[in-house]
Design an enzyme around this catalytic site. Structure first.
Site, short mmCIF file in Angstrom:
data_model
loop_
_atom_site.label_atom_id
_atom_site.label_comp_id
_atom_site.label_asym_id
_atom_site.label_seq_id
_atom_site.Cartn_x
_atom_site.Cartn_y
_atom_site.Cartn_z
N GLY A 1 39.40 26.03 35.85
CA GLY A 1 38.76 26.97 36.40
C GLY A 1 40.01 28.13 35.53
O GLY A 1 40.49 29.05 36.58
N GLU B 1 36.38 22.79 39.44
CA GLU B 1 36.81 23.70 39.80
C GLU B 1 37.98 22.45 40.47
O GLU B 1 37.82 22.68 41.67
CB GLU B 1 37.38 24.81 39.87
CG GLU B 1 39.49 24.99 40.17
CD GLU B 1 40.26 24.56 39.23
OE1 GLU B 1 41.60 24.08 40.27
OE2 GLU B 1 40.31 24.23 37.97
N GLY C 1 44.04 22.40 31.39
CA GLY C 1 45.71 22.91 30.55
C GLY C 1 46.19 22.45 29.60
O GLY C 1 45.11 21.66 28.08
N HIS D 1 42.07 62.93 30.63
CA HIS D 1 40.75 63.03 31.36
C HIS D 1 39.53 63.35 30.79
O HIS D 1 40.19 63.75 29.66
CB HIS D 1 40.43 63.77 32.53
CG HIS D 1 39.77 63.84 33.30
ND1 HIS D 1 38.88 62.38 34.34
CD2 HIS D 1 38.17 64.41 33.05
CE1 HIS D 1 37.50 62.67 34.15
NE2 HIS D 1 37.87 63.89 33.79
#
Length: 458
Positions: free
Chosen positions: A177, A199, A266, A440
Site C-alpha cells: 500500500g 495492505e 518494499g 494568477h
C-alpha cells in the site's frame, strides 16, 4: 595481472555515470562496472518507464471524462501493446543515450560483469582483477518479497516483471500500500483492469499523515479500486486450473480472486554479493552500507551512493549523493547529506508532493508549531481544469518561522512543492512565500494564502 585505475565506480545508476564524468574531466582514469543495465532502476524499471505509463493512463482517464468539458468522443479503448511499445521506446532511448555517453567518455572504461571485492581496493569482475585507490559503490536495490504462504506457488510480478506485460490483466491484485504499489494500481485501473490493493497495515502510505492517507484512499476507491486494509494473515492459493489464484487477506476473510499478482511491499539494497565483508565495509542490519555525512564508508577510499546507503531511495537523492561526493573531492566544497531537505512525490493522479517533516513528526518532536490546510477546491486553476481532489498542508516552527514540512496532494503538487522546498533549503521564514505575489491563475498562488492562515498546532 591487475588493471590499475585512479577510480572504480561499481554500478551505472544515477550517481555513478555523472561521477565518472567529473573524475575523467579532472584527468582521472575510471572503470565503470555494470552487471546488468546501464541507467539502473530509474531508467530501466523506475521513473522513466513508470511515469511514461502514468502519462498514458492519465490520457485515457481524461479522454473518458471528455464530456465533462463539453467534448464528444467515441468509446475510449486502450491498446496495451502500443502503450508498452511507447514505454519501451522512451526507456531504451534514455538507456542508449547514457550508454553512448559512457562508452565515448575519454578516460572511462565501461566493464560488463558482476563486481566483488577481493581486498579493500581490489575488485574482481569475472576473470579480470581491477585496482584503484578510490572506489565508489552505486549498486542500487531490488524488490523484496514477503513471506506469504502460497506466494511461491504463483507467478507473481514485481515492479520489474510487470513492465513486460503486453496484455491487460482481468484482475490485478496489488500486494502493498505504498508508492510503487499505488502508482501501478491506479495506472492499470485506468487502462481498464479490475484492481484490488491489499495492505497489511491499517492504512495506505503509512509514512504520511492520516488525513493524507485517507485522501489518497478516497481518490483510488473513487476510481473503482478495491482497497483491503489490515491484511494481517495473508495467504495465496493457486487455482486448480493453473491460471489465477485466491488471496485471503486474513483468517475468515473472503478470498480475492485474481488473474495477476503484483508484489510491491518494499525494497532492499544490492549489497549481499559484493564481498563487502572481505573489504571490511560495514553495513547495518538491513544490508545498507553505513556512511558518514559525506558518504564515506568506514574504509578509507570507499564511498557509497544511491539506494545502497539507506539515505534515500529516489533518483534525486542518488544524484544529490553524486553532487556531494564530487563537491568534496573535486571542488573543495564541504557539502553534507544532512544539509538537504527530505523530499519526494507519489505519482498517483493527482500527485502528492512532500517536503520535510509530516505534521505527526512535528507533533511528536514536541516543538511549538503552526499549521495550515486548504482544499484544492479553493484553487481557481484546479477548478478550471476540473481537478479539485486533494489539499495543501504546511507546518511551520512557531519560534523561527521557518517551514518544517509540507504536503501538497493535488494537481501540480509535485511541482508546487518545489516553491516550499527552495525556501526551506534557504532557511528563510515562511513570509518569504506568504508575502510574495504569485501569478494568477496557477496552483502555486494558493501557497501564500495557505501560509497566511497559519494556526497553532494542537
Amino acid at each position: 595481472m591487475a588493471r590499475d585505475f585512479n577510480a572504480i565506480v561499481i554500478g551505472a545508476g544515477q550517481a555513478g555515470p555523472p561521477l565518472a564524468g567529473r573524475l575523467t574531466a579532472a584527468g582521472k582514469t575510471v572503470a565503470v562496472i555494470e552487471r546488468k543495465l546501464v541507467g539502473g532502476t530509474c531508467v530501466n524499471y523506475g521513473c522513466i518507464p513508470t511515469k511514461t505509463l502514468v502519462a498514458s493512463a492519465h490520457t485515457a482517464h481524461v479522454a473518458r471524462r471528455a464530456a465533462d468539458f463539453g467534448i464528444g468522443t467515441g468509446d475510449v479503448t486502450v491498446d496495451i501493446s502500443k502503450v508498452k511499445a511507447r514505454k519501451d521506446r522512451i526507456m531504451l532511448d534514455d538507456r542508449h543515450g547514457l550508454e553512448s555517453w559512457l562508452e565515448g567518455m575519454d578516460g572511462a572504461t565501461l566493464i560488463r560483469g558482476h563486481a566483488r571485492f577481493e581486498r579493500p581496493h581490489q575488485i574482481r569482475v569475472d576473470d579480470e582483477v581491477l585496482t584503484a585507490p578510490r572506489i565508489f559503490l552505486n549498486v542500487g536495490g531490488r524488490a523484496t518479497v514477503p513471506d506469504v504462504p502460497g506466494l511461491a506457488d504463483v507467478d507473481y510480478l514485481t515492479n520489474v516483471g510487470i513492465l513486460d506485460l503486453d496484455v491487460l490483466p482481468e484482475h490485478l491484485v496489488v500486494l502493498g500500500g505504498s508508492y510503487i504499489a499505488l502508482e501501478f494500481a491506479q495506472m492499470y485501473r485506468r487502462f481498464g483492469a479490475r484492481v484490488s490493493v491489499v495492505e497489511r497495515g491499517p492504512r495506505l502510505t503509512a509514512r504520511e499523515d492520516e488525513d493524507v492517507s485517507a485522501a489518497i484512499k478516497d481518490i483510488l476507491t473513487g476510481e473503482g479500486i478495491d482497497v483491503h486494509l489490515d491484511a494481517t494473515g495473508m495467504r495465496v492459493v493457486k487455482h486448480d486450473t493453473g491460471s489465477g489464484f485466491d488471496l485471503y487477506p486474513r483468517d475468515g476473510a473472503d478470498p480475492i480472486s485474481g488473474s495477476h499478482l503484483l508484489v510491491a511491499t518494499g525494497r532492499r539494497p544490492n549489497t549481499d554479493d559484493l564481498g563487502l565483508d572481505v573489504a571490511g565495509v560495514a553495513t547495518d542490519g538491513h544490508g545498507y552500507i553505513k556512511t558518514d555525512d559525506q558518504l564515506r564508508t568506514n574504509v578509507d577510499g570507499i564511498w557509497a551512493m544511491g539506494d545502497c546507503n539507506g539515505k534515500g531511495a529516489f533518483t534525486h537523492t542518488s544524484y544529490n549523493d553524486f553532487e556531494i561526493v564530487a563537491a568534496n573531492l573535486l571542488d573543495d566544497d564541504p557539502r553534507r547529506v544532512s544539509d538537504r531537505v527530505s523530499t519526494y512525490a507519489l505519482y498517483i493522479d493527482p500527485p502528492l508532493g512532500r517536503a520535510g517533516m509530516s505534521v505527526d513528526e512535528v507533533r511528536k518532536s514536541g516543538r511549538r508549531a503552526l499549521v495550515a490546510t486548504r482544499p484544492m477546491t479553493q484553487v481557481g486553476r484546479a477548478v478550471e481544469k476540473g481537478e479539485t481532489q486533494g489539499f495543501m498542508k504546511v507546518v511551520v516552527d512557531a519560534e523561527t518561522e521557518q517551514i518544517l514540512g509540507a504536503a501538497i496532494l493535488g494537481v501540480g503538487g509535485d511541482e508546487v512543492i518545489q516553491d516550499i522546498l527552495d525556501v526551506m533549503t534557504a532557511k528563510l521564514p515562511y513570509t518569504a512565500i506568504s508575502r510574495t505575489m504569485h501569478i494568477h491563475p496557477t496552483v502555486s498562488e494558493l501557497v501564500p494564502t495557505l501560509l497566511q492562515g497559519l494556526e497553532p498546532l494542537t
